[in-house]
Design a protein around this motif. Structure first.
Motif, PDB file in Angstrom:
ATOM      1  N   ASP A 170       0.840  -1.184   0.000  1.00  0.00           N
ATOM      2  CA  ASP A 170       0.000   0.000   0.000  1.00  0.00           C
ATOM      3  C   ASP A 170       0.885   1.247   0.000  1.00  0.00           C
ATOM      4  N   PHE A 171       1.891   1.218   0.878  1.00  0.00           N
ATOM      5  CA  PHE A 171       2.840   2.314   1.003  1.00  0.00           C
ATOM      6  C   PHE A 171       3.630   2.503  -0.291  1.00  0.00           C
ATOM      7  N   SER A 172       4.082   1.406  -0.886  1.00  0.00           N
ATOM      8  CA  SER A 172       4.980   1.498  -2.032  1.00  0.00           C
ATOM      9  C   SER A 172       4.280   1.952  -3.305  1.00  0.00           C
ATOM     10  N   CYS A 173       2.948   1.783  -3.373  1.00  0.00           N
ATOM     11  CA  CYS A 173       2.278   2.186  -4.605  1.00  0.00           C
ATOM     12  C   CYS A 173       1.888   3.666  -4.569  1.00  0.00           C
ATOM     13  N   ARG A 174       2.190   4.354  -3.465  1.00  0.00           N
ATOM     14  CA  ARG A 174       2.032   5.806  -3.435  1.00  0.00           C
ATOM     15  C   ARG A 174       3.197   6.455  -4.172  1.00  0.00           C
ATOM     16  N   ASP A 175       3.053   7.745  -4.442  1.00  0.00           N
ATOM     17  CA  ASP A 175       4.179   8.484  -4.986  1.00  0.00           C
ATOM     18  C   ASP A 175       5.094   8.849  -3.827  1.00  0.00           C
ATOM     19  N   THR A 202       6.263  12.399  -2.789  1.00  0.00           N
ATOM     20  CA  THR A 202       5.370  13.388  -2.194  1.00  0.00           C
ATOM     21  C   THR A 202       5.177  13.147  -0.701  1.00  0.00           C
ATOM     22  N   ILE A 203       5.689  12.022  -0.200  1.00  0.00           N
ATOM     23  CA  ILE A 203       5.527  11.715   1.222  1.00  0.00           C
ATOM     24  C   ILE A 203       6.743  12.240   1.976  1.00  0.00           C
ATOM     25  N   LYS A 216       8.001   9.539   5.822  1.00  0.00           N
ATOM     26  CA  LYS A 216       7.665   8.192   5.370  1.00  0.00           C
ATOM     27  C   LYS A 216       7.336   7.254   6.522  1.00  0.00           C
ATOM     28  N   TYR A 246       3.863   7.895   7.606  1.00  0.00           N
ATOM     29  CA  TYR A 246       2.901   7.419   6.610  1.00  0.00           C
ATOM     30  C   TYR A 246       2.763   5.906   6.698  1.00  0.00           C
ATOM     31  N   CYS A 285      -0.446   3.318   7.482  1.00  0.00           N
ATOM     32  CA  CYS A 285      -0.863   2.116   6.739  1.00  0.00           C
ATOM     33  C   CYS A 285      -0.979   0.914   7.687  1.00  0.00           C
TER      34      CYS A 285
END
Length: 111
Positions: free
Chosen positions: A72-77, A80-81, A84, A87, A91
């Motif tokens: 879930d985390f890795s498919c974000r950009d 822009t985080i 990390k 974030y 998750c």
């Protein structure tokens, strides 16, 4: 003849409670979770950006949910985080909440 097969793979060896782990040590994570984590590092996450709390959070979840949270985390950009580790904790907590409030619905057969 005796089958002299000695399994040195130590399956199910639980990490020793209270063993003093240096921060950022992921040795206690399962292999599958570790390799998912490695993919994050390959994608540009710095190791120091994910703190020990994240590792503890991953260890607190069942393996499949920990991996899910990482994906879930890795498919974000990731660019822009800014924070990390915060974030990723988000998750993880999302899944922990789902675990706690799910009423333990069946053994969710997975593959």
């Amino acid at each position: 003849g005796g089958m002299g097969l000695v399994s040195s793979a130590g399956f199910g060896a639980a990490p020793v409670a209270g063993s003093s782990q240096p921060p950022g040590n992921t040795a206690t994570l399962s292999v599958a979770v570790q390799s998912t984590l490695e993919q994050l590092y390959v994608r540009g996450v710095q190791r120091w950006e994910l703190d020990q709390k994240c590792v503890d959070g991953l260890m607190a979840l069942p393996e499949n949910l920990a991996i899910e949270a990482l994906q879930d985390f890795s498919c974000r950009d990731l660019h822009t985080i800014r924070n990390k580790s915060a974030y990723l904790m988000g998750c993880l907590n999302k899944r922990k909440d789902a675990l706690g409030g799910g009423g333990g619905g069946g053994g969710g057969g997975g593959g």
